[in-house]
Motif scaffolding. Structure first.
Motif, PDB file in Angstrom:
ATOM      1  N   PRO A  48     -29.187 -42.699 -20.622  1.00  0.00           N
ATOM      2  CA  PRO A  48     -28.407 -41.526 -21.023  1.00  0.00           C
ATOM      3  C   PRO A  48     -29.151 -40.221 -20.746  1.00  0.00           C
ATOM      4  O   PRO A  48     -30.320 -40.073 -21.073  1.00  0.00           O
ATOM      5  CB  PRO A  48     -28.207 -41.736 -22.532  1.00  0.00           C
ATOM      6  CG  PRO A  48     -28.336 -43.215 -22.728  1.00  0.00           C
ATOM      7  CD  PRO A  48     -29.362 -43.654 -21.726  1.00  0.00           C
ATOM      8  N   GLY A  49     -28.427 -39.289 -20.079  1.00  0.00           N
ATOM      9  CA  GLY A  49     -28.982 -37.960 -19.850  1.00  0.00           C
ATOM     10  C   GLY A  49     -29.866 -37.830 -18.635  1.00  0.00           C
ATOM     11  O   GLY A  49     -30.244 -36.705 -18.276  1.00  0.00           O
ATOM     12  N   LEU A  50     -30.213 -38.956 -17.973  1.00  0.00           N
ATOM     13  CA  LEU A  50     -31.137 -38.866 -16.844  1.00  0.00           C
ATOM     14  C   LEU A  50     -30.477 -38.218 -15.629  1.00  0.00           C
ATOM     15  O   LEU A  50     -31.074 -37.353 -14.973  1.00  0.00           O
ATOM     16  CB  LEU A  50     -31.662 -40.252 -16.477  1.00  0.00           C
ATOM     17  CG  LEU A  50     -32.645 -40.302 -15.291  1.00  0.00           C
ATOM     18  CD1 LEU A  50     -33.852 -39.411 -15.549  1.00  0.00           C
ATOM     19  CD2 LEU A  50     -33.098 -41.741 -15.018  1.00  0.00           C
ATOM     20  N   ALA A  51     -29.239 -38.592 -15.318  1.00  0.00           N
ATOM     21  CA  ALA A  51     -28.565 -38.018 -14.156  1.00  0.00           C
ATOM     22  C   ALA A  51     -28.424 -36.501 -14.265  1.00  0.00           C
ATOM     23  O   ALA A  51     -28.787 -35.768 -13.329  1.00  0.00           O
ATOM     24  CB  ALA A  51     -27.208 -38.685 -13.948  1.00  0.00           C
ATOM     25  N   THR A 108     -26.219 -47.748  -4.395  1.00  0.00           N
ATOM     26  CA  THR A 108     -25.387 -47.955  -5.584  1.00  0.00           C
ATOM     27  C   THR A 108     -26.169 -48.519  -6.769  1.00  0.00           C
ATOM     28  O   THR A 108     -25.874 -48.184  -7.923  1.00  0.00           O
ATOM     29  CB  THR A 108     -24.232 -48.903  -5.240  1.00  0.00           C
ATOM     30  OG1 THR A 108     -24.768 -50.095  -4.657  1.00  0.00           O
ATOM     31  CG2 THR A 108     -23.292 -48.258  -4.241  1.00  0.00           C
ATOM     32  N   THR A 109     -27.133 -49.385  -6.502  1.00  0.00           N
ATOM     33  CA  THR A 109     -27.903 -49.960  -7.615  1.00  0.00           C
ATOM     34  C   THR A 109     -28.776 -48.898  -8.263  1.00  0.00           C
ATOM     35  O   THR A 109     -28.905 -48.853  -9.497  1.00  0.00           O
ATOM     36  CB  THR A 109     -28.776 -51.135  -7.136  1.00  0.00           C
ATOM     37  OG1 THR A 109     -27.998 -52.026  -6.366  1.00  0.00           O
ATOM     38  CG2 THR A 109     -29.366 -51.875  -8.317  1.00  0.00           C
ATOM     39  N   LEU A 132     -28.089 -34.835  -5.686  1.00  0.00           N
ATOM     40  CA  LEU A 132     -28.738 -36.148  -5.632  1.00  0.00           C
ATOM     41  C   LEU A 132     -27.724 -37.280  -5.712  1.00  0.00           C
ATOM     42  O   LEU A 132     -27.801 -38.268  -4.950  1.00  0.00           O
ATOM     43  CB  LEU A 132     -29.762 -36.272  -6.764  1.00  0.00           C
ATOM     44  CG  LEU A 132     -30.420 -37.647  -6.923  1.00  0.00           C
ATOM     45  CD1 LEU A 132     -31.176 -38.018  -5.657  1.00  0.00           C
ATOM     46  CD2 LEU A 132     -31.356 -37.649  -8.131  1.00  0.00           C
ATOM     47  N   VAL A 133     -26.736 -37.155  -6.615  1.00  0.00           N
ATOM     48  CA  VAL A 133     -25.751 -38.226  -6.789  1.00  0.00           C
ATOM     49  C   VAL A 133     -24.919 -38.409  -5.524  1.00  0.00           C
ATOM     50  O   VAL A 133     -24.700 -39.526  -5.044  1.00  0.00           O
ATOM     51  CB  VAL A 133     -24.859 -37.951  -8.008  1.00  0.00           C
ATOM     52  CG1 VAL A 133     -23.727 -38.984  -8.085  1.00  0.00           C
ATOM     53  CG2 VAL A 133     -25.683 -37.985  -9.288  1.00  0.00           C
ATOM     54  N   ASP A 134     -24.464 -37.269  -4.947  1.00  0.00           N
ATOM     55  CA  ASP A 134     -23.651 -37.368  -3.731  1.00  0.00           C
ATOM     56  C   ASP A 134     -24.462 -37.974  -2.587  1.00  0.00           C
ATOM     57  O   ASP A 134     -23.963 -38.807  -1.819  1.00  0.00           O
ATOM     58  CB  ASP A 134     -23.147 -35.978  -3.345  1.00  0.00           C
ATOM     59  CG  ASP A 134     -22.133 -35.444  -4.349  1.00  0.00           C
ATOM     60  OD1 ASP A 134     -21.519 -36.264  -5.053  1.00  0.00           O
ATOM     61  OD2 ASP A 134     -21.984 -34.206  -4.436  1.00  0.00           O
ATOM     62  N   ALA A 135     -25.734 -37.538  -2.468  1.00  0.00           N
ATOM     63  CA  ALA A 135     -26.572 -38.057  -1.394  1.00  0.00           C
ATOM     64  C   ALA A 135     -26.810 -39.551  -1.550  1.00  0.00           C
ATOM     65  O   ALA A 135     -26.774 -40.304  -0.572  1.00  0.00           O
ATOM     66  CB  ALA A 135     -27.905 -37.307  -1.363  1.00  0.00           C
ATOM     67  N   ALA A 136     -27.026 -39.993  -2.786  1.00  0.00           N
ATOM     68  CA  ALA A 136     -27.255 -41.422  -3.029  1.00  0.00           C
ATOM     69  C   ALA A 136     -25.997 -42.223  -2.727  1.00  0.00           C
ATOM     70  O   ALA A 136     -26.067 -43.326  -2.170  1.00  0.00           O
ATOM     71  CB  ALA A 136     -27.700 -41.642  -4.468  1.00  0.00           C
ATOM     72  N   ASN A 137     -24.848 -41.672  -3.086  1.00  0.00           N
ATOM     73  CA  ASN A 137     -23.591 -42.345  -2.758  1.00  0.00           C
ATOM     74  C   ASN A 137     -23.415 -42.471  -1.258  1.00  0.00           C
ATOM     75  O   ASN A 137     -23.038 -43.527  -0.730  1.00  0.00           O
ATOM     76  CB  ASN A 137     -22.410 -41.578  -3.360  1.00  0.00           C
ATOM     77  CG  ASN A 137     -22.070 -42.051  -4.760  1.00  0.00           C
ATOM     78  OD1 ASN A 137     -22.052 -43.246  -5.017  1.00  0.00           O
ATOM     79  ND2 ASN A 137     -21.801 -41.121  -5.660  1.00  0.00           N
TER      80      ASN A 137
END
Length: 479
Positions: free
Chosen positions: A55-58, A45-46, A35-40
């Protein structure tokens, strides 16, 4: 034999091609981004910054078995900032009520299951990670999402595969049901400042303690005149400033009455009003307020009707309705005798009584009185080597005393600011002209003998004119 060899060669070539294709089909597909890579990669970014703020959500999203994420664009977050009056993500978090509410908002964008666009029905209700239901609609290739507030977001990029699910990029931040922090209502001064009611604020400030009293009142409704409304009042009273208006209406006490006439000691929003309402104001006088649909008008003691141009400006202890005119209560101005009594001009009063001029002054349509102090009469007696008013009357004669007193009265209203700068020649009741000179805020009076005296207290409004207290007795030409 030669033909058979050709066929075998062709068969071998085809077999090799098929074998190669089979090898390609057996190769593993490239692993989907998390998910993080796809969002990047999508430039969200926001959203990533918001997720990192909890905290802990990602890690929780990355480790989930299956998720569908409705991911707002940066522009969607920018629109949310504007809607909440925030300039950055930190201010948005505060406007939402803190990190816990931010977590609820972000969780409202995540469904714990994989839902590709093609898998959707026409209407779909999903329970999100926030525990609240989200409605997703599909019509052909168009997918929309409806939040708890009834706002609709459009899926602008669908089916971005991630390692544990799918992302649909949307053009709006979705809002769940959350308890937003209540913004405290402004106080009266803050509300008037925000509305640009600077003349009203200046008038309130002129009355000592009034602003504090209004701020401390348990409940008030204020009918607040605009600056233009005060401008019209100045014109009606032939005044060019608030100070001149105050002088013409009789001073600070009457200004307090006027301002108090604009305030009701209870809270009355427009929707609370009946077609006709009678309120007792802080001035102790009655104000009539009328409502006809969304139109509200206010009628003052003089029968003037003013319009509410902006209703229901909530303040911390009540409400403000902005109006297009200054409301006038019944204002009491003293007559000339009462004003002289209040100023302790006892010798002047005694002289007027002796000359039987009281009725003339009280009945005059318009007068300006230059009123000598007791000390001024004392100086005149000393100059003439006399010891009493009676001796003065006896020495000068009743007719001469009447002329002297008439020389102090101009048959017109002239406040100090009405005078032209420099020398003014004005008629008097004595039939002789008086010279009055204004130099800035200073006013002097010159009598027939050339004596110059100062106005020591100017602009005492009376019911038929104005009184200026002077430090000398003016003498006309006496036979």
């Amino acid at each position: 034999m030669q033909n058979l060899s050709k066929y075998l060669l062709v068969f071998a070539f085809l077999f090799a091609i098929v074998a190669c294709n089979d090898d390609e089909d057996m190769r593993p597909e490239p692993e989907a981004a998390n998910l993080v890579d796809a969002a990047n990669q999508a430039g969200l970014t926001t959203l990533l910054a918001a997720v990192q703020a909890v905290p802990g959500l990602a890690p929780a999203l990355l480790e989930a078995n299956a998720i569908t994420v409705f991911a707002p664009t940066n522009d969607a977050f920018a629109a949310a900032l504007t809607a909440f009056g925030a300039s950055d993500l930190n201010q948005l978090v505060d406007a939402l009520g803190g990190p816990e509410n931010l977590e609820t908002v972000l969780g409202f964008h995540v469904v714990p299951a994989v839902a590709l666009a093609a898998d959707l029905g026409a209407t779909n209700n999903f329970t999100t990670l926030s525990g609240q239901s989200l409605t997703v609609n599909r019509q052909g290739n168009t997918v929309t999402v409806v939040d708890a507030a009834g706002n609709t977001a459009n899926v602008v990029t669908a089916d971005v595969r991630i390692s544990n699910g799918v992302v649909h990029v949307i053009d709006r931040v979705l809002l769940p049901e959350i308890d937003l922090p209540q913004t405290p209502a402004p106080n009266l001064v803050e509300a008037a400042t925000a509305a640009g009611l600077t003349t009203l604020l200046a008038a309130v400030t002129e009355v000592d303690g009034l602003a504090d009293a209004l701020l401390a009142a348990p409940a008030i409704t204020v009918f607040a005149p605009t600056n233009d409304a005060f401008g019209n009042a100045l014109e009606a009273f032939n005044a060019t400033s608030l100070a001149q208006l105050v002088a013409r209406i009789g001073g600070i006490e009457n200004l307090e009455t006027v301002l108090g006439f604009h305030v009701v000691g209870a809270t009355a929003f427009a929707a609370d009003l009946q077609p006709t309402n009678t309120f007792t104001t802080l001035a102790g006088q009655t104000l009539t307020v009328t409502r006809d649909g969304s139109n509200v008008t206010v009628t003052d003691a003089a029968g003037n009707t003013r319009n509410v141009v902006t209703a229901d400006v909530e303040i911390e202890n009540g409400v403000v309705h902005v109006i297009d005119g200054v409301l006038l209560p019944e204002i009491d101005l003293p007559n000339v005798v009462e004003a002289a009594t209040a100023a302790e001009l006892t010798t002047l009063l005694a002289a007027v009584t002796a000359a039987d001029l009281g009725g003339t002054l009280l009945d005059a349509e318009a007068i300006t009185v230059f009123a000598p102090t007791n000390a001024a009469f004392g100086d005149l007696l000393e100059t003439l080597n006399l010891n009493s008013l009676e001796a003065l009357i006896e020495t000068l004669g009743a007719e001469a005393v009447t002329k002297v007193l008439g020389f102090h009265v101009v048959p017109a209203v002239a406040f100090s600011f009405d005078l032209a700068e420099g020398v003014n020649t004005v008629p008097t009741l004595a039939g002789e002209d008086l010279t009055v000179t204004r130099t800035g805020n200073n006013v002097t009076v010159t009598d027939a003998e050339g004596n110059i005296y100062n106005v020591v207290a100017a602009d005492v409004a009376i019911e038929n004119g104005v009184v200026h207290v002077i430090d000398g007795v003016l003498l006309p030409e006496l036979d």
